[in-house]
Design a protein around this motif. Sequence first.
Motif, short mmCIF file in Angstrom:
data_model
loop_
_atom_site.label_atom_id
_atom_site.label_comp_id
_atom_site.label_asym_id
_atom_site.label_seq_id
_atom_site.Cartn_x
_atom_site.Cartn_y
_atom_site.Cartn_z
N PHE A 164 0.82 -1.22 0.03
CA PHE A 164 -0.02 0.05 -0.16
C PHE A 164 0.98 1.38 0.14
N ALA A 168 -2.50 7.54 2.15
CA ALA A 168 -3.70 7.53 2.73
C ALA A 168 -3.64 6.49 4.01
N SER A 173 -8.33 2.39 5.63
CA SER A 173 -8.63 1.38 4.57
C SER A 173 -9.35 0.31 5.00
N ARG A 176 -12.86 0.52 6.61
CA ARG A 176 -13.73 0.77 5.36
C ARG A 176 -14.20 -0.58 4.35
N ASP B 139 -9.15 10.21 -1.79
CA ASP B 139 -8.89 9.09 -0.70
C ASP B 139 -9.92 7.85 -1.20
N ASP B 140 -10.86 8.42 -1.63
CA ASP B 140 -12.20 7.34 -1.68
C ASP B 140 -11.51 6.16 -2.73
N VAL B 142 -8.27 5.55 -3.40
CA VAL B 142 -7.35 4.77 -2.74
C VAL B 142 -7.99 3.66 -1.89
N HIS B 143 -8.86 4.03 -1.12
CA HIS B 143 -9.33 3.06 -0.16
C HIS B 143 -10.02 1.93 -0.95
N ARG B 146 -7.62 -0.36 -2.37
CA ARG B 146 -7.22 -1.14 -1.38
C ARG B 146 -7.86 -2.54 -1.28
#
Lengths: 187, 187
Positions: A164, A168, A173, A176, B139-140, B142-143, B146
């Motif tokens: 990663f 962020a 993460s 979420r 960042d949405d 990125v998360h 991931r």
Amino acid sequence: MARRIGLTLDRVLDEAIALADAEGLGAVTLARLAERLGVRSPSLYAHVAGLDGLQRALALHAAGALKSALQDALEGTSGLDGLRSLARAYRAFAHAHPGLYEATQRAVTPGEDPELSAAFLEVVEVVGRPLRKRGLTGDDVVHAVRALRSALHGFIVLERAHGFGLSASIDESFERMVDLLIAGLHG
Amino acid sequence: MARRIGLTLDRVLDEAIALADAEGLGAVTLARLAERLGVRSPSLYAHVAGLDGLQRALALHAAGALKSALQDALEGTSGLDGLRSLARAYRAFAHAHPGLYEATQRAVTPGEDPELSAAFLEVVEVVGRPLRKRGLTGDDVVHAVRALRSALHGFIVLERAHGFGLSASIDESFERMVDLLIAGLHG
DNA sequence: CATCATGCCTAATGCCGTTAGACAGATCAA
DNA sequence: TTGATCTGTCTAACGGCATTAGGCATGATG
């Protein structure tokens, strides 16, 4: 010449676990283990069936430890809370015992080693518990557990491999992703 | 004595890839590679910086190949279709090139080897493409990437390690997981 | 006290990666 | 054509690893 050291399978395993957690499973070699135990490497064969046997023993121990951690996390929770608690415990275990968690990934071809297969299956069963509690049955449980394990395991592996890269928050993460899974898994 | 074989970095890499895909990355040793190439193992050092250099080269090649496969899968799709197509292509790549996929997991500590880090980042970028297309930003993305990578990678690793013991269809598990991800990722 | 089993030892083998140094053949200059 | 240089392959050697065989002292057992 320094006989009867008092070596024991438990002593050997404890040291192997410490080494694995400190430097990774790859650092667990019979030579280094013997050195730490004040013994020559061939002596280990009296307690363990070679490197492969040692790794198998580690995997067995790791499965039991992970199962316990997950069970504890489920204790006194219900439904959604249980799933979230389980997910966090899974990652926490991998962080606290990286080498042991690595040992958990030992590939076991279907027929051979039913004992280890059973140990792994017990972990899977614990993961399925909160799902069954929420009313999933039959293959739905199996598919859901596979998705859950894939996401959790994949996250941990990528995290440990520094996969990663971007900046962020990794913790966010994870939260979420767990939200996403819980929502999708019939929340 | 048998000089100037005509060895080349590409020849070496091709053979290494073939060996990795046939027997796993762990089977790729300089000794076995040299034998396959009709050469003594020290000769390989003229083309590759030791075992580590070879593994790095494999990782670099693997990242490029995976990126291409994912790009192809995205070609001519839109939105949800793209995501599903991407997921299937990811797993298909791992099945078709197990050794190369394994090479993709090479851990790279943040500072060192910016070239390899960049190559991995390019793969990540392709995964993020259909998400950005669907309106995710910052960042949405990125998360979400991931979570997606974790699930896909975890599934593949568990599948290859025979971690899915129970008898339910693995293909169906995968499709359901992808459904779940797509639904959760703002579908 | 004699016997025996056991837990550790040394010695040796073979595989691995790696380095150092020799050398043949290709390349290139004159 | 000749001669020098460069370079890709070689052999030799080292150290680390897992593993096996066989020796031997210690502790347990009668």
